[in-house]
Motif scaffolding. Structure first.
Motif, PDB file in Angstrom:
ATOM      1  N   GLY A 109       0.788  -1.228   0.000  1.00  0.00           N
ATOM      2  CA  GLY A 109       0.000   0.000   0.000  1.00  0.00           C
ATOM      3  C   GLY A 109       0.814   1.269   0.000  1.00  0.00           C
ATOM      4  N   GLY A 110       2.037   1.240   0.544  1.00  0.00           N
ATOM      5  CA  GLY A 110       2.854   2.447   0.593  1.00  0.00           C
ATOM      6  C   GLY A 110       2.461   3.354   1.744  1.00  0.00           C
ATOM      7  N   SER A 111       3.276   4.366   1.989  1.00  0.00           N
ATOM      8  CA  SER A 111       3.034   5.322   3.059  1.00  0.00           C
ATOM      9  C   SER A 111       2.019   6.364   2.613  1.00  0.00           C
ATOM     10  N   SER A 112       1.132   6.752   3.524  1.00  0.00           N
ATOM     11  CA  SER A 112       0.111   7.748   3.187  1.00  0.00           C
ATOM     12  C   SER A 112       0.712   9.127   2.969  1.00  0.00           C
ATOM     13  N   GLU A 113       1.922   9.342   3.460  1.00  0.00           N
ATOM     14  CA  GLU A 113       2.552  10.655   3.347  1.00  0.00           C
ATOM     15  C   GLU A 113       3.571  10.723   2.212  1.00  0.00           C
ATOM     16  N   THR A 114       3.799   9.624   1.524  1.00  0.00           N
ATOM     17  CA  THR A 114       4.843   9.608   0.514  1.00  0.00           C
ATOM     18  C   THR A 114       4.434  10.341  -0.754  1.00  0.00           C
ATOM     19  N   THR A 115       5.430  10.921  -1.399  1.00  0.00           N
ATOM     20  CA  THR A 115       5.208  11.533  -2.707  1.00  0.00           C
ATOM     21  C   THR A 115       5.895  10.716  -3.796  1.00  0.00           C
ATOM     22  N   ALA A 116       6.455   9.570  -3.412  1.00  0.00           N
ATOM     23  CA  ALA A 116       7.137   8.716  -4.384  1.00  0.00           C
ATOM     24  C   ALA A 116       6.135   8.122  -5.361  1.00  0.00           C
ATOM     25  N   ARG A 117       6.561   7.995  -6.593  1.00  0.00           N
ATOM     26  CA  ARG A 117       5.681   7.435  -7.610  1.00  0.00           C
ATOM     27  C   ARG A 117       5.368   5.964  -7.312  1.00  0.00           C
ATOM     28  N   PRO A 118       4.172   5.518  -7.671  1.00  0.00           N
ATOM     29  CA  PRO A 118       3.875   4.087  -7.523  1.00  0.00           C
ATOM     30  C   PRO A 118       4.656   3.268  -8.542  1.00  0.00           C
ATOM     31  N   VAL A 119       4.726   1.986  -8.290  1.00  0.00           N
ATOM     32  CA  VAL A 119       5.418   1.056  -9.179  1.00  0.00           C
ATOM     33  C   VAL A 119       4.421   0.009  -9.647  1.00  0.00           C
ATOM     34  N   VAL A 120       4.373  -0.224 -10.940  1.00  0.00           N
ATOM     35  CA  VAL A 120       3.535  -1.274 -11.525  1.00  0.00           C
ATOM     36  C   VAL A 120       4.449  -2.401 -11.979  1.00  0.00           C
ATOM     37  N   ILE A 121       4.149  -3.614 -11.542  1.00  0.00           N
ATOM     38  CA  ILE A 121       4.981  -4.780 -11.865  1.00  0.00           C
ATOM     39  C   ILE A 121       4.347  -5.564 -13.005  1.00  0.00           C
ATOM     40  N   VAL A 122       5.172  -5.911 -13.986  1.00  0.00           N
ATOM     41  CA  VAL A 122       4.727  -6.752 -15.103  1.00  0.00           C
ATOM     42  C   VAL A 122       5.646  -7.979 -15.126  1.00  0.00           C
ATOM     43  N   HIS A 123       5.112  -9.110 -14.717  1.00  0.00           N
ATOM     44  CA  HIS A 123       5.932 -10.311 -14.571  1.00  0.00           C
ATOM     45  C   HIS A 123       6.218 -10.975 -15.917  1.00  0.00           C
ATOM     46  N   GLY A 124       7.196 -11.874 -15.904  1.00  0.00           N
ATOM     47  CA  GLY A 124       7.574 -12.597 -17.106  1.00  0.00           C
ATOM     48  C   GLY A 124       6.867 -13.934 -17.219  1.00  0.00           C
ATOM     49  N   SER A 125       7.329 -14.764 -18.148  1.00  0.00           N
ATOM     50  CA  SER A 125       6.760 -16.106 -18.333  1.00  0.00           C
ATOM     51  C   SER A 125       7.139 -16.987 -17.143  1.00  0.00           C
ATOM     52  N   MET A 126       6.311 -17.992 -16.876  1.00  0.00           N
ATOM     53  CA  MET A 126       6.503 -18.917 -15.744  1.00  0.00           C
ATOM     54  C   MET A 126       6.557 -18.164 -14.418  1.00  0.00           C
ATOM     55  N   ASP A 127       5.753 -17.114 -14.279  1.00  0.00           N
ATOM     56  CA  ASP A 127       5.775 -16.299 -13.073  1.00  0.00           C
ATOM     57  C   ASP A 127       4.398 -15.685 -12.881  1.00  0.00           C
ATOM     58  N   ARG A 128       4.261 -14.888 -11.833  1.00  0.00           N
ATOM     59  CA  ARG A 128       3.054 -14.113 -11.548  1.00  0.00           C
ATOM     60  C   ARG A 128       3.438 -12.968 -10.625  1.00  0.00           C
ATOM     61  N   SER A 129       2.504 -12.074 -10.349  1.00  0.00           N
ATOM     62  CA  SER A 129       2.853 -10.861  -9.605  1.00  0.00           C
ATOM     63  C   SER A 129       3.351 -11.164  -8.197  1.00  0.00           C
TER      64      SER A 129
END
Length: 284
Positions: free
Chosen positions: A22-42
């Motif tokens: 969820g991240g910190s409620s006070e952070t201004t850091a950009r979120p990160v979106v994960i895109v997994h590879g083959s034979m994997d999942r998030s």
């Protein structure tokens, strides 16, 4: 399936998106979106997200994998994965995208289609098969084809996991259900034999998004070479070697992978390479 056909067809179900952290409620850091590879999942990136405590980390299982297994099928090509990621990114405020292997290729294509959707990319060993440094007969593709011909999708999944994980694959394979391996093998074969992956989806020389292209020092030589060469070609690209890591660096070296996202935020512009500097790098 071409773009016109896809627009005329009924809207397809989309993969479920969830917050890995969820991240910190006070952070201004950009979120990160994960895109997994083959034979994997998030969920394979949970250890990476543990090293991003101040960021919102968003994950989803691509079509054919994990919770989105039922969304796979013969009509799912590379563009379908790009469309899914683009739809997710459109609902966010220009996040950083962390893509691994096939997922990195999806991330690069989505950013090329609409650079405004992405603030930066961390691309770990993208299989850019149309670059000249990618071998005509990739060893892993050869392994998967041979195993599939011999024993079908389940055998293909077993063979690639063995090559990816080495001795550690024994415990994983002992716990895996044959039906799950068969389903993963089906998606794996589909992605490795998709002819559209061989078609250039972006021009490295005009790619606008700041990008860290990374590779494990113990990865296959052509994976490292393609990552390094791609970073040299990108106007806003940087290469990062993850010391001691193989292809699954997000599993073995999660802290190092998490740290790569900080390179995007600390230097978001990634000063353009002068043309003569780029030429010198290509000569080395």
């Amino acid at each position: 399936m071409n773009a016109t056909t896809r627009q005329d067809a009924p809207e397809r179900a989309r993969p479920a998106v969830s917050k890995v952290r969820g991240g910190s409620s006070e952070t201004t850091a950009r979120p990160v979106v994960i895109v997994h590879g083959s034979m994997d999942r998030s969920t394979g990136f949970r250890r990476v997200s543990d090293h991003l405590p101040d960021r919102t980390v968003i994950g989803y299982d691509r079509r054919g994998w994990g919770r989105s297994r039922s969304l796979g099928g013969p009509d799912v090509d590379h563009q379908a994965h790009v469309d899914d990621l683009s739809a997710i990114l459109a609902e966010l405020a220009a996040p950083i995208v962390l893509g691994h292997s096939y997922g990195a290729l999806v991330a690069l294509a989505a950013a090329a289609a609409d650079p405004s959707l992405v603030a930066g990319i961390v691309a770990i060993e993208p299989p850019v098969r149309w670059l000249p440094w990618w071998p005509a007969d990739d060893p892993w593709e050869k392994t998967v084809r041979g195993a599939a011909a011999e024993g079908g999708p389940e055998q293909a999944a077993r063979a690639l996991l063995t090559e990816l994980l080495g001795p550690a694959s024994r415990l994983h394979l002992a716990r895996a259900q044959p039906s799950d391996l068969a389903a993963d093998g089906t998606a794996l074969i589909s992605e490795m034999t998709d002819p559209t992956v061989d078609v250039p989806r972006f021009n490295p020389l005009t790619f606008a998004t700041p990008t860290v292209v990374a590779a494990g020092s113990r990865s296959a030589p052509h994976h490292v070479e393609v990552a390094r060469r791609l970073a040299e070609l990108l106007p806003h690209g940087r290469f990062a070697e993850i010391s001691g890591a193989g292809h699954a660096s997000h599993v073995s070296h999660p802290q190092e992978v998490a740290r790569l996202t900080e390179q995007i935020d600390s230097n978001p512009e990634f000063d353009s390479k002068p043309e003569n500097h780029l030429i010198e790098e290509q000569r080395r």
